[in-house]
Enzyme design. Structure first.
Site, mmCIF file in Angstrom:
data_model
loop_
_atom_site.group_PDB
_atom_site.id
_atom_site.type_symbol
_atom_site.label_atom_id
_atom_site.label_comp_id
_atom_site.label_asym_id
_atom_site.label_seq_id
_atom_site.Cartn_x
_atom_site.Cartn_y
_atom_site.Cartn_z
ATOM 1 N N ASP A 109 -102.775 -40.637 88.769
ATOM 2 C CA ASP A 109 -103.436 -41.753 89.476
ATOM 3 C C ASP A 109 -102.095 -42.330 90.178
ATOM 4 O OD1 ASP A 109 -105.365 -43.798 90.158
ATOM 5 O OD2 ASP A 109 -104.029 -45.105 88.801
ATOM 6 N N GLU A 115 -106.341 -38.025 93.424
ATOM 7 C CA GLU A 115 -107.357 -38.533 94.104
ATOM 8 C C GLU A 115 -107.100 -38.161 95.584
ATOM 9 O OE1 GLU A 115 -107.202 -43.141 93.134
ATOM 10 O OE2 GLU A 115 -105.167 -42.405 93.051
ATOM 11 N N ASP A 128 -104.331 -47.931 84.648
ATOM 12 C CA ASP A 128 -104.001 -46.568 85.420
ATOM 13 C C ASP A 128 -104.081 -45.265 84.703
ATOM 14 O OD1 ASP A 128 -103.491 -48.303 87.553
ATOM 15 O OD2 ASP A 128 -101.545 -48.314 87.261
#
Ligand SMILES: [Zn+2]
Length: 446
Positions: free
Chosen positions: A207, A291, A388
């Site tokens: 992340d 991501e 996170d």
């Protein structure tokens, strides 16, 4: 040729090439003599003119006739220009770099239309200049480089003692001049098969953080590089100084050089940080999930509706963060080619996937989670989450689902598999969903 102490400012880079597989590039300082510099300067000028004139023609046609321009049409226009009196000088430089710039512009437009890049910009006389020479336009003999239209070899400094420059067989040579006046030559070499890496049994979700550069699903954090912060502050200071100098003045020109140098330092520091980070990740894991990172400058409406209205807020976290945000595409690019090279898997999780506000323990989905909230407790299973770390775990789970380890949990993700540099758009496959195995089919043409 000397093995110089310039090694620190040199980068050895690799990238994947969609047509020919893997490439290695050796980028060296080069020192053209005055005649060569003048000839290369003329070549840069012609490359820039062809790029700008073509861009302008494309733009105008699109707005007057509403249609786009093909590569063939731009090539035909170039031949036309060479026959005119005004632009006849285009024939005086090697035609290869001119052809190559048309190809680059064509690719730039394909990327723009696919939403991967911003609209191509005009090239400025003061920016970085470059000319690409393919095989027909250069010759290497006994580690001496001869470019088309030049009679003497171009002197360069080789900094890889482990690589014998007489044995490399480049498919492309790029000569460039940075705004600070330094010259470089890059040798692009196609390499053989990927070098597979023994399985490590580990899978990591990443992340990209707010406070830190990234938080991993293992709970580790990768801090933002401190030295980059200092270099970025220097750059900002030089930029402010330059802004105060009068346009066209000598002082301004001097200040501009300093800005260019500070820029180069930031770029090298950032590149170095990204390389160390991605290499480390790729060595550790068989599967890496990240991501989707959208190109900065995409529509703000798209941003506003994401779960992380995020980037905008994150950008306020400082100069350092902005510089790293601008490098997120590069982070993904490095992970893509490095995983391809060693035969591991990179999964890119759809950016619309609510990784932060889903409970990684029970799957409960919060309706809202403010960016300022760093820790939260799941109302369903009472698990306490670090924001996170929880997101990284969810990204990993989504990634593993797509990579086929836990079929049936796919949450919309792209997968880039060993031996392929192709990734598939998650948005495009929304309707078809995941294939029965949980692995979306790879498609050509990406
Ligand atoms: Zn829960």
């Amino acid at each position: 040729m000397v093995l110089g102490d310039h090694a620190l400012v040199l980068t050895r880079d690799r990238w994947t090439c969609k047509l020919t597989g893997l490439r290695t590039a050796y980028k060296c300082r080069t020192y053209p003599d005055s005649e060569q510099a003048a000839q290369l300067g003329r070549t840069f000028g012609c490359v820039r003119l062809v790029w700008n004139k073509t861009l302008d023609a494309r733009h105008r046609r699109y707005h007057t006739e509403g249609r786009s321009t093909s590569y063939t049409e731009t090539d035909a226009a170039l031949s036309q220009w060479k026959r005119t009196e005004d632009l006849g000088f285009l024939s005086e430089v090697s035609s290869v770099p001119l052809q190559q710039t048309l190809r680059h512009q064509h690719t730039a437009f394909s990327n723009f239309f696919a939403g991967r890049a911003k609209y191509p910009r005009f090239k400025s006389r003061t920016g970085k200049q470059s000319a690409h020479y393919t095989r027909s336009a250069f010759r290497i003999r006994d580690a001496q480089l001869f470019l088309a239209k030049q009679t003497t070899p171009l002197r360069f400094v080789w900094s890889w003692p482990e690589v014998d420059p007489t044995t490399i067989n480049p498919t492309m040579v790029v000569v460039s001049r940075e705004p600070d006046g330094r010259w470089y030559v890059t040798f692009a070499v196609d390499t053989d098969e990927p070098e597979p890496q023994p399985p490590t049994g580990e899978a990591i979700g990443v992340d990209l953080g707010v406070k830190d550069f990234a938080v991993l699903s293992t709970g580790e954090t990768i801090a933002n590089p401190k030295h980059l912060d200092r270099k970025a502050r220097n750059l900002a200071r030089y930029q402010r100084r330059m802004a105060r100098k009068q346009r066209g003045s000598n002082n301004r020109r001097k200040a501009k050089r300093k800005v260019a140098r500070a820029h180069r330092k930031v770029r090298h520091a950032r590149q170095d940080f990204l390389h160390r980070t991605t290499t480390n990740l790729v060595r550790r894991a068989d599967t890496i999930a990240i991501e989707d990172l959208h190109v900065d400058g995409m529509t703000s409406s798209a941003r506003g509706t994401t779960e992380q209205p995020g980037r905008n807020v994150k950008q306020k976290a400082g100069l350092n963060r902005r510089i790293l945000d601008a490098a997120l595409g590069e982070f993904r690019r490095q992970l893509e080619y490095k995983t391809t090279r060693v035969g591991t898997t990179l999964v890119v999780v759809d950016r619309w996937y609510p990784s932060s506000k889903t409970c990684s323990a029970c799957g409960h989905l919060l309706s809202n989670l403010k960016l300022s909230v760093r820790h939260w407790t799941c109302p369903d299973c009472r698990t306490r989450h670090d924001r996170d770390h929880n997101a990284a775990k969810n990204i990993l789970a989504a990634g593993q689902a797509v990579a086929g380890q836990h079929p049936g949990q796919a949450c919309g993700a792209d997968v880039s598999r060993a031996g392929s540099s192709r990734t598939q758009s998650a948005m495009k496959q929304e309707l078809s969903g995941a294939s029965p195995t949980g692995i979306p089919a790879l498609q050509d043409g990406e």
